[in-house]
Design an enzyme around this catalytic site. Structure first.
Site, PDB file in Angstrom:
ATOM      1  N   PRO A   2       0.824  -1.205   0.000  1.00  0.00           N
ATOM      2  CA  PRO A   2       0.000   0.000   0.000  1.00  0.00           C
ATOM      3  C   PRO A   2       0.865   1.265   0.000  1.00  0.00           C
ATOM      4  CG  PRO A   2      -0.786  -1.573   1.623  1.00  0.00           C
ATOM      5  CD  PRO A   2       0.526  -2.083   1.130  1.00  0.00           C
ATOM      6  N   GLU A   3       0.435   2.262  -0.762  1.00  0.00           N
ATOM      7  CA  GLU A   3       1.151   3.534  -0.786  1.00  0.00           C
ATOM      8  C   GLU A   3       0.569   4.453   0.289  1.00  0.00           C
ATOM      9  OE1 GLU A   3       2.515   5.063  -4.459  1.00  0.00           O
ATOM     10  OE2 GLU A   3       2.270   3.177  -5.529  1.00  0.00           O
ATOM     11  N   LYS A  52       4.114   5.125   5.422  1.00  0.00           N
ATOM     12  CA  LYS A  52       3.430   3.835   5.326  1.00  0.00           C
ATOM     13  C   LYS A  52       3.272   3.156   6.689  1.00  0.00           C
ATOM     14  CE  LYS A  52       5.194   3.223   0.625  1.00  0.00           C
ATOM     15  NZ  LYS A  52       5.918   2.373  -0.329  1.00  0.00           N
ATOM     16  N   ARG A 121      13.106   8.518  12.288  1.00  0.00           N
ATOM     17  CA  ARG A 121      13.714   7.753  11.196  1.00  0.00           C
ATOM     18  C   ARG A 121      12.959   7.921   9.887  1.00  0.00           C
ATOM     19  NH1 ARG A 121      13.727   3.438  14.878  1.00  0.00           N
ATOM     20  NH2 ARG A 121      12.250   2.277  13.568  1.00  0.00           N
ATOM     21  N   ASN A 162       5.514   2.817  -5.591  1.00  0.00           N
ATOM     22  CA  ASN A 162       6.010   2.523  -6.927  1.00  0.00           C
ATOM     23  C   ASN A 162       5.207   3.186  -8.043  1.00  0.00           C
ATOM     24  OD1 ASN A 162       8.098   1.211  -8.289  1.00  0.00           O
ATOM     25  ND2 ASN A 162       6.764  -0.468  -8.894  1.00  0.00           N
ATOM     26  N   ARG A 252      12.342  -2.887  -8.288  1.00  0.00           N
ATOM     27  CA  ARG A 252      10.953  -2.475  -8.470  1.00  0.00           C
ATOM     28  C   ARG A 252      10.764  -1.905  -9.867  1.00  0.00           C
ATOM     29  NH1 ARG A 252       8.263  -1.472  -3.720  1.00  0.00           N
ATOM     30  NH2 ARG A 252       6.414  -1.618  -5.050  1.00  0.00           N
TER      31      ARG A 252
END
Length: 280
Positions: A2-3, A52, A121, A162, A252
């Site tokens: 999932p984006e 995400k 992070r 992606n 990818r």
């Protein structure tokens, strides 16, 4: 995987039905039984997305940290409860709804210092109001890595996946293999602003939509991805008709029109292959 728009949509929707409530938390699968017991009967104070990553915050100060990875899935449904579907790692039950999390890559409890460490992070999230794009630009401007890799690096910019990568760079006329240090501030700002606009549209419609006529208000098709994107997975460029180049960046799939996205430090300085920015 999932984006970012999917995770922000989940945070919004789950926050509406769980925040402010004492939750019954369990692990039907059993793999998160110990963690579930620690937050069972605690009050959920909010649900947040960082790129995400999904955080369900509790009044104890701890947070349930979910990262779906490639195969994870979220299900929200109204009560009454039904039997768990598949291997449900964690189930969150409120007054009116239940949220099931299946197959996440990460499912763990974080205490406040661990939450802060995680947030530090993660790169700036284009959908968060507290995001600082300067952090991302400084990383990109110093890097020889291709921009197509950098904007997918969640420690640089959070939320872009992606499909959005290929679509945003095509819309801005920027070749994915352009080194980050050659991007410059103007092109970075165009990438950031287009990503912010497109992911916001994704949250609204619960679908990736990068085709301008759809982004401007035409009814989107959730079933047909090809109708909602410009070049991802397609054979030819909708602007010039040239063949789309298919290649890989870090394993990818990536797509580019070599005519509309010429490589080189000075390329892509104009209006880009698309219209420059999306409007909702």
């Amino acid at each position: 995987m999932p984006e970012g728009h999917t995770i922000h949509r989940a945070a919004r929707d789950h926050g509406r039905v769980l925040a402010g409530q004492v939750l019954a938390v369990s692990s039907p699968q059993g793999r998160f039984a110990e963690g579930a017991a620690l937050i069972d009967g605690r009050r959920c104070v909010g649900v947040e997305a960082y790129g995400k990553h999904l955080l369900y915050r509790f009044d104890s100060g701890d947070a349930l940290h979910i990262h779906l990875g490639l195969f994870g899935r979220l299900r929200k449904q109204k009560l009454p409860l039904s039997a768990p579907r598949g291997a449900v790692r964690v189930r969150l039950v409120g007054k009116s709804h239940v949220v099931d999390v299946n197959g996440p890559n990460i499912c763990r409890l974080l205490d406040p210092p661990q939450i802060q460490s995680l947030v530090e992070r993660i790169g700036p999230d284009v959908l968060r109001s507290d995001a600082d794009p300067e952090r991302a630009f400084k990383r990109i401007a110093k890097s020889r890595a291709p921009i197509g890799r950098l904007i997918m690096d969640q420690s640089v910019m959070a939320g872009i996946g992606n499909i959005y990568r290929s679509e945003i760079l095509w819309r801005q006329g920027i070749h994915p293999e352009t080194p980050g240090r050659d991007i410059g501030r103007d092109r970075f700002d165009r990438i950031w602003n287009d990503a912010k606009a497109l992911l916001a549209i994704g949250v609204k419609h619960d679908a990736i939509i990068t085709v301008e006529r759809v982004a401007e208000g035409a009814a989107p098709s959730k079933a047909r991805t090809r109708e909602r994107v410009n070049i991802f997975g397609k054979a030819s460029c909708p602007t010039c008709g040239q063949k789309i180049r298919r290649f890989e960046i870090d394993g990818r799939r990536a797509f580019a029109c070599e005519a509309c996205q010429p490589s080189g430090a000075g390329a892509g300085a104009g209006a880009g292959a698309g219209t420059g920015s999306a409007q909702d």
